[in-house]
Design a protein around this motif. Sequence first.
Motif, mmCIF file in Angstrom:
data_model
loop_
_atom_site.group_PDB
_atom_site.id
_atom_site.type_symbol
_atom_site.label_atom_id
_atom_site.label_comp_id
_atom_site.label_asym_id
_atom_site.label_seq_id
_atom_site.Cartn_x
_atom_site.Cartn_y
_atom_site.Cartn_z
ATOM 1 N N ARG A 8 53.619 45.212 31.012
ATOM 2 C CA ARG A 8 54.002 44.209 32.018
ATOM 3 C C ARG A 8 54.998 44.801 33.021
ATOM 4 N N CYS A 59 53.372 46.650 36.354
ATOM 5 C CA CYS A 59 52.357 45.952 37.154
ATOM 6 C C CYS A 59 52.528 46.179 38.649
ATOM 7 N N GLY A 60 53.475 47.021 39.026
ATOM 8 C CA GLY A 60 53.633 47.357 40.437
ATOM 9 C C GLY A 60 52.571 48.310 40.937
ATOM 10 N N SER A 61 51.856 48.966 40.031
ATOM 11 C CA SER A 61 50.787 49.891 40.421
ATOM 12 C C SER A 61 49.461 49.384 39.876
ATOM 13 N N LEU A 62 48.364 49.840 40.486
ATOM 14 C CA LEU A 62 47.047 49.416 40.031
ATOM 15 C C LEU A 62 46.763 49.904 38.610
ATOM 16 N N VAL A 120 48.666 47.613 36.309
ATOM 17 C CA VAL A 120 47.987 46.318 36.176
ATOM 18 C C VAL A 120 46.801 46.442 35.228
ATOM 19 N N ILE A 161 47.625 36.775 37.103
ATOM 20 C CA ILE A 161 48.269 38.016 37.518
ATOM 21 C C ILE A 161 47.266 38.936 38.202
ATOM 22 N N SER A 162 46.022 38.936 37.733
ATOM 23 C CA SER A 162 45.003 39.795 38.348
ATOM 24 C C SER A 162 44.764 39.401 39.800
ATOM 25 N N LYS A 205 47.942 40.575 41.857
ATOM 26 C CA LYS A 205 48.061 42.035 41.949
ATOM 27 C C LYS A 205 46.793 42.714 42.460
ATOM 28 N N ASN A 206 45.787 41.923 42.821
ATOM 29 C CA ASN A 206 44.545 42.494 43.355
ATOM 30 C C ASN A 206 43.930 43.501 42.390
ATOM 31 N N ALA A 207 43.740 43.060 41.165
ATOM 32 C CA ALA A 207 43.203 43.924 40.114
ATOM 33 C C ALA A 207 41.746 44.273 40.393
#
Length: 357
Positions: free
Chosen positions: A83, A86-89, A92, A125-126, A129-131
């Motif tokens: 967790r 989550c600042g990076s892909l 995430v 969150i996805s 964060k544009n997962a």
Amino acid sequence: MSDVQTYVQTYGGDLVEDCLRLVEGGDLDGAQNLLSRVGSEPASQRTDERDADLRLAAGIVAYAAGDIESAAADLSLAVSQTRKFCGSLSGVHSFLQATHYLAMVRRSEGQYLAARQLLTEALSISEIKNASLQDVAVLHNELGIVCKYEGLFDEAAAYYEKALLLLESIADVEDSDTASVYHNIGGLEFSRGDYAAAEMPARRAVAIRERALGQESELVAADKAALSPILFELGKMDEAEKLLREALQILESLYGADHYEVAISIGNLAAIAQSRGRLEEAEALYTRALGALEQHLGPEHPEIAPVLHNLGLLTRNRDPEQGRALLVRASEILSSSVRSTHPTLSAITEALQVSDG
């Protein structure tokens, strides 16, 4: 040079993906050996990201081995650790992967609400964060499984449809994730009692996974084990029994005679034996499956109820009191965990009414 440095230099250091590849290829020993080698370095010499990857990989391998307690501990820690990244892909992705597997553990424990809450949060969150679409598809697939276990069949179908649309939008070639969705669609239609609708997606899962992983994979065996009861209900007994015995041979060789997946398949083989008039064999197989499931899941887990139901129906002609006791136990277990309209619970209630009538 340390084991970790050697591993990173040799394999690129993607521990989680390499463990997944080994597990999906049926090489559980290889995954465990890799974990042991990489995990031998003192924690003080590992970065936080590497430690999170190690916990995640350990949880995935423990889950594949049927060690639910260890899997829950490792994956809970992995969710907490990942967790933070989550600042990076890539961070995430690791968080969503850890959450997905922890939700699978909660589902296997019968904690369906907890599993759904984990997955719903992960989906939120996805979006923020544009997962990756593949990660989102996997979450939708798992939500479909949870809803199916709860008896929420329409909701499950919608999640599976969304998962397939996402996977089809990102790849021309059907992969193991696509096979998993087809496997689950087949299982959903089986639970609905529409066996004809279940056959095609279940067969497609086997075909896709065999192309991707080969015939000796645990996942291919699981696909065959899921197709077998569908064929059984369609009256294709010879093929159903053949597929199930092929699956059992692979599963037992990988995990031993008392593994969870083996127990499920043993229960299905009992149903085939019962339908073919091999009643003593069927009772012995149901009893074996029940014992293994109780060992892995505990005596009150909802997945035990179908075996209790089948064993109760089988034994009540020989021993009405024992048969009724098994049906009552199945009813009590399911009543506390699923909706009253759940088809298995409805079938158990009807069977009890017959016994009491």
